[in-house]
Design a protein around this motif. Sequence first.
Motif, PDB file in Angstrom:
ATOM      1  N   PRO A 220      44.033  59.125 -35.387  1.00 27.36           N
ATOM      2  CA  PRO A 220      45.496  59.200 -35.483  1.00 27.36           C
ATOM      3  C   PRO A 220      46.071  60.100 -34.402  1.00 27.36           C
ATOM      4  O   PRO A 220      45.450  61.090 -33.998  1.00 27.36           O
ATOM      5  CB  PRO A 220      45.732  59.766 -36.889  1.00 27.36           C
ATOM      6  CG  PRO A 220      44.443  60.378 -37.297  1.00 27.36           C
ATOM      7  CD  PRO A 220      43.361  59.627 -36.600  1.00 27.36           C
ATOM      8  N   VAL A 221      47.277  59.748 -33.947  1.00 23.92           N
ATOM      9  CA  VAL A 221      47.895  60.418 -32.795  1.00 23.92           C
ATOM     10  C   VAL A 221      49.241  61.013 -33.198  1.00 23.92           C
ATOM     11  O   VAL A 221      50.024  60.388 -33.921  1.00 23.92           O
ATOM     12  CB  VAL A 221      48.078  59.432 -31.627  1.00 23.92           C
ATOM     13  CG1 VAL A 221      48.926  60.046 -30.515  1.00 23.92           C
ATOM     14  CG2 VAL A 221      46.721  59.003 -31.071  1.00 23.92           C
TER      15      VAL A 221
ATOM     16  N   ALA B 203      43.288  62.019 -23.152  1.00 25.31           N
ATOM     17  CA  ALA B 203      43.266  60.589 -23.442  1.00 25.31           C
ATOM     18  C   ALA B 203      42.118  59.899 -22.717  1.00 25.31           C
ATOM     19  O   ALA B 203      41.466  58.996 -23.273  1.00 25.31           O
ATOM     20  CB  ALA B 203      44.602  59.956 -23.052  1.00 25.31           C
ATOM     21  N   MET B 204      41.842  60.305 -21.481  1.00 31.00           N
ATOM     22  CA  MET B 204      40.705  59.743 -20.747  1.00 31.00           C
ATOM     23  C   MET B 204      39.397  60.033 -21.475  1.00 31.00           C
ATOM     24  O   MET B 204      38.556  59.135 -21.668  1.00 31.00           O
ATOM     25  CB  MET B 204      40.639  60.353 -19.344  1.00 31.00           C
ATOM     26  CG  MET B 204      41.787  60.014 -18.444  1.00 31.00           C
ATOM     27  SD  MET B 204      41.643  60.962 -16.907  1.00 31.00           S
ATOM     28  CE  MET B 204      43.125  60.435 -16.054  1.00 31.00           C
ATOM     29  N   ALA B 205      39.224  61.294 -21.863  1.00 28.87           N
ATOM     30  CA  ALA B 205      37.994  61.682 -22.556  1.00 28.87           C
ATOM     31  C   ALA B 205      37.882  60.960 -23.895  1.00 28.87           C
ATOM     32  O   ALA B 205      36.803  60.475 -24.267  1.00 28.87           O
ATOM     33  CB  ALA B 205      37.965  63.194 -22.756  1.00 28.87           C
TER      34      ALA B 205
ATOM     35  N   ILE C 269      36.392  63.276 -32.290  1.00 28.71           N
ATOM     36  CA  ILE C 269      37.819  63.589 -32.271  1.00 28.71           C
ATOM     37  C   ILE C 269      38.449  63.114 -33.580  1.00 28.71           C
ATOM     38  O   ILE C 269      38.522  61.911 -33.853  1.00 28.71           O
ATOM     39  CB  ILE C 269      38.509  62.945 -31.060  1.00 28.71           C
ATOM     40  CG1 ILE C 269      38.014  63.623 -29.771  1.00 28.71           C
ATOM     41  CG2 ILE C 269      40.020  63.058 -31.169  1.00 28.71           C
ATOM     42  CD1 ILE C 269      38.662  63.097 -28.507  1.00 28.71           C
ATOM     43  N   ALA C 270      38.897  64.083 -34.395  1.00 30.52           N
ATOM     44  CA  ALA C 270      39.516  63.760 -35.687  1.00 30.52           C
ATOM     45  C   ALA C 270      40.962  63.326 -35.507  1.00 30.52           C
ATOM     46  O   ALA C 270      41.421  62.375 -36.135  1.00 30.52           O
ATOM     47  CB  ALA C 270      39.432  64.964 -36.622  1.00 30.52           C
ATOM     48  N   THR C 271      41.702  64.047 -34.666  1.00 26.23           N
ATOM     49  CA  THR C 271      43.079  63.681 -34.339  1.00 26.23           C
ATOM     50  C   THR C 271      43.320  64.001 -32.869  1.00 26.23           C
ATOM     51  O   THR C 271      42.623  64.827 -32.268  1.00 26.23           O
ATOM     52  CB  THR C 271      44.115  64.461 -35.177  1.00 26.23           C
ATOM     53  OG1 THR C 271      44.036  65.856 -34.847  1.00 26.23           O
ATOM     54  CG2 THR C 271      43.888  64.265 -36.671  1.00 26.23           C
ATOM     55  N   GLN C 272      44.339  63.342 -32.324  1.00 27.90           N
ATOM     56  CA  GLN C 272      44.681  63.545 -30.916  1.00 27.90           C
ATOM     57  C   GLN C 272      46.183  63.765 -30.809  1.00 27.90           C
ATOM     58  O   GLN C 272      46.973  62.886 -31.153  1.00 27.90           O
ATOM     59  CB  GLN C 272      44.261  62.317 -30.104  1.00 27.90           C
ATOM     60  CG  GLN C 272      44.539  62.420 -28.621  1.00 27.90           C
ATOM     61  CD  GLN C 272      44.021  61.196 -27.877  1.00 27.90           C
ATOM     62  OE1 GLN C 272      43.062  60.560 -28.294  1.00 27.90           O
ATOM     63  NE2 GLN C 272      44.665  60.860 -26.777  1.00 27.90           N
TER      64      GLN C 272
ATOM     65  N   ALA D 139      44.413  68.575 -28.865  1.00 26.44           N
ATOM     66  CA  ALA D 139      45.806  68.502 -28.409  1.00 26.44           C
ATOM     67  C   ALA D 139      45.843  68.763 -26.913  1.00 26.44           C
ATOM     68  O   ALA D 139      45.185  69.682 -26.419  1.00 26.44           O
ATOM     69  CB  ALA D 139      46.678  69.517 -29.145  1.00 26.44           C
ATOM     70  N   GLY D 140      46.605  67.944 -26.190  1.00 22.89           N
ATOM     71  CA  GLY D 140      46.732  68.109 -24.748  1.00 22.89           C
ATOM     72  C   GLY D 140      48.185  68.207 -24.339  1.00 22.89           C
ATOM     73  O   GLY D 140      49.036  67.449 -24.823  1.00 22.89           O
TER      74      GLY D 140
END
Length: 612
Positions: A490-491, A351-353, A365-368, A341-342
């Motif tokens: 998933p976001v 998002a860049m990473a 990354i499982a979720t963002q 989470a950012g």
Amino acid sequence: MKSLQEIDVKPRVHEQPAQLPGPAGKPVHDMPPENRCEPDDQLFRVVDRLHHSAIASATLGISPISLLQAWQDWALHLSISPGKQQQILRKLFRKQVRLAKYTADYACRGQAAGCCIEPLPQDRRFSAKGWEKFPFNFYAQSFLLSQQWWHNITTDVSGVTGRHERLVEFYARQFLDVWSPGNFALTNPEVLETAVREGGANFVRGFSYMLDDAMKAARLSPDEPPAYAPGRNVAVSPGKVVYRNQLMELIQYAPATDSVHAEPLLLVPAWIMKYYILDLSPENSLVRYLVAQGFTVFCISWVNPDERYRDIGLEDYVKLGVMAALDAVEAISGSKRIHTAGYCLGGTLLAMAAAAMARDGDDRIATQSMLAAMVDFNEPGELGLFIDESQLAFLEDVMWQKGYLDQWQMAGAFQMLRSQDLIWSRLVRDYLLGQRRDDNDLMAWNTDATRMPYRMHADYLRQLYLNNELARGQFRIDGREVHLEDIRAPVFAVGTTGDHVAPWKSVFKLVNLFDTDVEFVLTSGGHNAGIVSEPGHPRRTYRKLAYSYGDPHPNASDWQEQEPELKGSWWPEWSRWLKQNSSGSVPARDIGSAERGYPPLCDAPGTYVKVK
């Protein structure tokens, strides 16, 4: 308070020494020859930079050329538009007639049939009952009509570029706000009523507050201990620093449940302010809430850079920040899948990473989750008014001298965006009404700003705000472009209705940019208060959208009008979504992992957050 030099940065196991690389991890002396100047040319460039820095001290860091170009564009096009000139003169005449009729009705009958003009919904300057009485109602109506007329003058002038029009309108509004009748004792009924009631004691208190603030600004009085301090009454969730490098400390928080979700959660805050917006007081700490929901929570705490960090770039923040933290979280937790989470620019960095990892086949990354975070900077709101080639060149020269952007310059820009609430209302309350508002944790955090390295700040302003490289697929990591559409995790995204830093419609654009399922929440509140929205917070509402990849893309405005409003905090919605995307439970994890080279280094909140 500890300085950076006083902090123990001796290398430990999995703790990077504090040597500072140049751009993208390369020493400055390894920069390619085309990026260097000949000695004579460099000398002339230094003269220009020193001159620009001197100008900046008088203009609060704003490029006078950029502002002059905007006013010149507007004035020249207005001068050759006789139709527009006649239109604004006719509007002026009509407004004067409306004001005269309003005044005459009030003089004859003691009340008017209706107001000439209603203030905008967010304008609360004239909401007190005293503004309904003569002559204060006349002052308020006259000011609002003048404000509306200047809006008519500065907008819809044929031939003026959109950005110049917005800039002229913005600065005209800022200038008019100075002369609001609410800012002066003799034309503000609240101030006069308070003075009569208290026998002028409010002015005595206000004058003492003004002297106190002036002495603090001039550093003539000793600093008082802050009402809120990390580790004392904010940022007090129990945990340990489990990793440290030259850019960040990684905090792991102690579990509050016997079992936890299998996937840990990494929080990436913005580097502009201290991380503890996500861990304020215990009753409104997002970290504490997530731990209580059974998540193993890690959080990045960025360093407060000084001149030694001048050549640290945006790519270094991706690699030494997000990616280094992911490596540590994986090693400590033993989980190959990690929730992320950012917040704000921390979300942009995430998002860049994530795009770079997706490009390289890294699926950890499982979720963002993107909390008030933009990835498309084409419409960044009024903050974008400060971004053009002239302003960036000017700002880069200002930062070049010191090696960083100072806190007061950032704070000044953000205060200008909401001058009514953050400048003038405060001056009236403190100095005219003699009322000091008690600090709260969010206000204290808002004043705990950080510096930003010269190269990194120039990178993100130029590459994101000016050129919008991330949304266009032109941003590079390791010399190769990254594409947001490569992200498949998933976001969950959050926008806030009153956001002046990341307007929610700009945040909403990620629904169209990510090739994945997106759950979007629009919550009441501003950029900070909308995110710090704990369950039980009064008057909080939100709307939610569940977008499935492949469905027709929604229009932001249409969706907002059609979607019903729900009462309460968005935090439970996020917790539900994270649990839904988790794979099960495991026994609560210990903090750190000495056997894997990540022993606890010190208690949370760590050392970097305490650097002034």
